[in-house]
Design a protein around this motif. Structure first.
Motif, PDB file in Angstrom:
ATOM      1  N   ARG A  62      47.932  37.680  42.580  1.00  0.00           N
ATOM      2  CA  ARG A  62      47.151  39.060  42.810  1.00  0.00           C
ATOM      3  C   ARG A  62      47.143  39.161  44.547  1.00  0.00           C
ATOM      4  O   ARG A  62      47.211  40.217  45.185  1.00  0.00           O
ATOM      5  CB  ARG A  62      45.797  39.274  42.338  1.00  0.00           C
ATOM      6  CG  ARG A  62      44.878  38.030  42.524  1.00  0.00           C
ATOM      7  CD  ARG A  62      43.715  38.526  41.729  1.00  0.00           C
ATOM      8  NE  ARG A  62      42.521  37.366  41.842  1.00  0.00           N
ATOM      9  CZ  ARG A  62      42.526  36.121  41.246  1.00  0.00           C
ATOM     10  NH1 ARG A  62      43.535  35.764  40.342  1.00  0.00           N
ATOM     11  NH2 ARG A  62      41.593  35.334  41.221  1.00  0.00           N
TER      12      ARG A  62
ATOM     13  N   LEU B 280      42.615  51.092  55.510  1.00  0.00           N
ATOM     14  CA  LEU B 280      42.869  50.249  54.404  1.00  0.00           C
ATOM     15  C   LEU B 280      41.884  49.841  53.424  1.00  0.00           C
ATOM     16  O   LEU B 280      42.134  49.294  52.492  1.00  0.00           O
ATOM     17  CB  LEU B 280      43.626  49.216  55.083  1.00  0.00           C
ATOM     18  CG  LEU B 280      45.055  49.162  55.823  1.00  0.00           C
ATOM     19  CD1 LEU B 280      45.243  47.693  56.629  1.00  0.00           C
ATOM     20  CD2 LEU B 280      46.098  49.578  54.836  1.00  0.00           C
TER      21      LEU B 280
ATOM     22  N   ARG C 222      51.487  42.391  50.219  1.00  0.00           N
ATOM     23  CA  ARG C 222      52.624  43.116  50.319  1.00  0.00           C
ATOM     24  C   ARG C 222      52.274  44.698  50.430  1.00  0.00           C
ATOM     25  O   ARG C 222      52.906  45.591  51.206  1.00  0.00           O
ATOM     26  CB  ARG C 222      53.660  42.841  49.040  1.00  0.00           C
ATOM     27  CG  ARG C 222      54.274  41.601  48.876  1.00  0.00           C
ATOM     28  CD  ARG C 222      55.189  41.716  47.966  1.00  0.00           C
ATOM     29  NE  ARG C 222      56.038  40.322  47.645  1.00  0.00           N
ATOM     30  CZ  ARG C 222      55.749  39.350  46.837  1.00  0.00           C
ATOM     31  NH1 ARG C 222      54.642  39.834  46.096  1.00  0.00           N
ATOM     32  NH2 ARG C 222      56.431  38.301  47.078  1.00  0.00           N
ATOM     33  N   GLU C 223      51.192  44.810  49.636  1.00  0.00           N
ATOM     34  CA  GLU C 223      50.651  46.527  49.839  1.00  0.00           C
ATOM     35  C   GLU C 223      50.240  46.854  51.207  1.00  0.00           C
ATOM     36  O   GLU C 223      50.239  47.946  51.801  1.00  0.00           O
ATOM     37  CB  GLU C 223      49.532  46.684  48.983  1.00  0.00           C
ATOM     38  CG  GLU C 223      49.988  46.663  47.489  1.00  0.00           C
ATOM     39  CD  GLU C 223      48.824  46.765  46.464  1.00  0.00           C
ATOM     40  OE1 GLU C 223      47.747  46.870  46.902  1.00  0.00           O
ATOM     41  OE2 GLU C 223      49.165  46.781  45.139  1.00  0.00           O
ATOM     42  N   VAL C 224      49.688  45.671  52.040  1.00  0.00           N
ATOM     43  CA  VAL C 224      49.080  46.101  53.367  1.00  0.00           C
ATOM     44  C   VAL C 224      50.246  45.760  54.364  1.00  0.00           C
ATOM     45  O   VAL C 224      49.711  45.757  55.304  1.00  0.00           O
ATOM     46  CB  VAL C 224      47.815  45.474  53.465  1.00  0.00           C
ATOM     47  CG1 VAL C 224      46.839  45.961  52.535  1.00  0.00           C
ATOM     48  CG2 VAL C 224      48.012  43.749  53.591  1.00  0.00           C
TER      49      VAL C 224
ATOM     50  N   GLY D 196      46.169  43.230  57.524  1.00  0.00           N
ATOM     51  CA  GLY D 196      47.085  44.311  57.130  1.00  0.00           C
ATOM     52  C   GLY D 196      46.852  45.476  58.166  1.00  0.00           C
ATOM     53  O   GLY D 196      48.001  46.054  58.832  1.00  0.00           O
TER      54      GLY D 196
ATOM     55  N   ARG E  98      43.209  42.616  54.009  1.00  0.00           N
ATOM     56  CA  ARG E  98      43.056  44.065  54.491  1.00  0.00           C
ATOM     57  C   ARG E  98      43.034  44.036  55.925  1.00  0.00           C
ATOM     58  O   ARG E  98      43.537  44.831  56.472  1.00  0.00           O
ATOM     59  CB  ARG E  98      41.879  44.758  53.687  1.00  0.00           C
ATOM     60  CG  ARG E  98      42.009  45.007  52.251  1.00  0.00           C
ATOM     61  CD  ARG E  98      43.100  45.858  51.967  1.00  0.00           C
ATOM     62  NE  ARG E  98      43.303  45.973  50.760  1.00  0.00           N
ATOM     63  CZ  ARG E  98      43.429  47.114  50.016  1.00  0.00           C
ATOM     64  NH1 ARG E  98      43.071  48.325  50.709  1.00  0.00           N
ATOM     65  NH2 ARG E  98      43.600  47.371  48.570  1.00  0.00           N
TER      66      ARG E  98
ATOM     67  N   GLN F 120      50.189  40.547  45.792  1.00  0.00           N
ATOM     68  CA  GLN F 120      50.436  42.078  45.563  1.00  0.00           C
ATOM     69  C   GLN F 120      49.783  42.643  46.769  1.00  0.00           C
ATOM     70  O   GLN F 120      50.213  43.474  47.057  1.00  0.00           O
ATOM     71  CB  GLN F 120      50.061  42.189  44.191  1.00  0.00           C
ATOM     72  CG  GLN F 120      50.143  43.659  44.026  1.00  0.00           C
ATOM     73  CD  GLN F 120      49.559  44.069  42.428  1.00  0.00           C
ATOM     74  OE1 GLN F 120      49.396  43.260  41.941  1.00  0.00           O
ATOM     75  NE2 GLN F 120      49.715  45.207  42.308  1.00  0.00           N
ATOM     76  N   LEU F 121      48.430  42.189  46.838  1.00  0.00           N
ATOM     77  CA  LEU F 121      47.718  42.805  47.966  1.00  0.00           C
ATOM     78  C   LEU F 121      48.464  42.697  49.446  1.00  0.00           C
ATOM     79  O   LEU F 121      48.445  43.732  50.091  1.00  0.00           O
ATOM     80  CB  LEU F 121      46.363  42.489  48.090  1.00  0.00           C
ATOM     81  CG  LEU F 121      45.233  42.947  49.275  1.00  0.00           C
ATOM     82  CD1 LEU F 121      45.242  44.359  48.795  1.00  0.00           C
ATOM     83  CD2 LEU F 121      44.158  42.084  48.913  1.00  0.00           C
TER      84      LEU F 121
END
Length: 262
Positions: free
Chosen positions: A63, A256, A69-71, A45, A42, A66-67
């Protein structure tokens, strides 16, 4: 943020925030797995979004990928990156020589591959993870599903001649079914209580048929960033032989970190 976080989460956050300072523009960075490593992802990100940081992240689990890419972190495979400048990851235990037990999150195989493919490994942890001798945290051992009970029996038999206090082991479960790693394997948790010679144990375990990898990280970690609940951080560099202390400020935020749950 200070009013929203428990002392343990504050410790994880400040450790992650401080460790993010190791990351420079253009780096290829291994991204660890677990609650503390999630704070780091985070933080990175936020740097990508607000400071234009450009990095390639190699995650150690699905996992974490995934995180990341999300940030907004660019995610690549280790094969694409080939070699990493830095890996930042958490630990379940670390001792005075910065040897580690990892694998509480079940990603020890990918974590060890990524860490050893890096110029530097930095561990982020709250102060509660520090121990005088490794072994209070159950040692994860990744095993292939075929004949896992035979492998378990072989491990327990071998532990009789190893300097440990406990010899029990349990198959890690996910509800009513065995836990399955990203590689499709199982994990045996060894309840050793104290490990007298971690280097010897790591070598013995990895010589056993059926064992894929163990959670002892010996001579891999270069520095550990220890977080405290009051915002203090301590950076211990095993190569330089230095210990540095700093204080990080907390700021209220709705960015975030608002939905980060361990």
């Amino acid at each position: 943020m200070s009013g929203e976080l428990s002392p343990i989460d504050k410790a994880k956050f400040v450790a992650a925030k401080k460790a993010a300072e190791y990351v420079e523009d253009g780096m290829r960075v291994g991204l660890g797995t677990g609650s503390t490593a999630a704070w780091l992802v985070r933080c990175l990100g936020e740097m990508v979004r607000d400071e234009g940081l450009r990095i390639k992240g190699v995650p150690t689990s699905t996992r974490t990928a995934q995180l990341a890419r999300e940030v907004g972190i660019q995610v690549v495979s280790l094969d694409e990156a080939k070699w990493l400048d830095l890996t930042i990851d958490g630990a379940d235990e670390f001792d005075g020589d910065l040897n580690l037990i990892k694998g509480g999150g079940g990603a020890l195989l990918q974590e060890k591959i990524v860490a050893t493919a890096s110029d530097q490994m930095v561990v982020i942890a709250d102060v509660g993870k520090e121990v005088e001798t490794l072994g209070a945290f159950p040692l994860p051992v990744e095993v292939i599903p075929f004949g896992w009970q035979t492998t378990q029996a072989l491990i327990e038999e071998t532990l009789v001649s190893i300097d440990v206090l406990g010899r029990a082991s349990t198959l890690r479960m996910n509800g009513d079914s065995p836990f399955v790693t990203d590689e499709g394997n199982h994990i045996l948790d060894l309840h050793l209580n104290r490990i007298g010679d971690a280097r010897q144990l790591a070598m013995v375990l990895n010589q056993m048929p059926g064992v894929v990898e163990n959670g002892l990280f010996i001579d891999i970690c270069d520095a550990v960033v220890v977080g405290y609940g009051d915002g203090r951080v301590e950076v211990r560099d095993i190569n330089a032989g230095t210990i540095e202390e700093a204080m990080l400020d907390f700021a209220e935020t709705d960015n975030l970190f608002t939905d980060l749950v361990d």
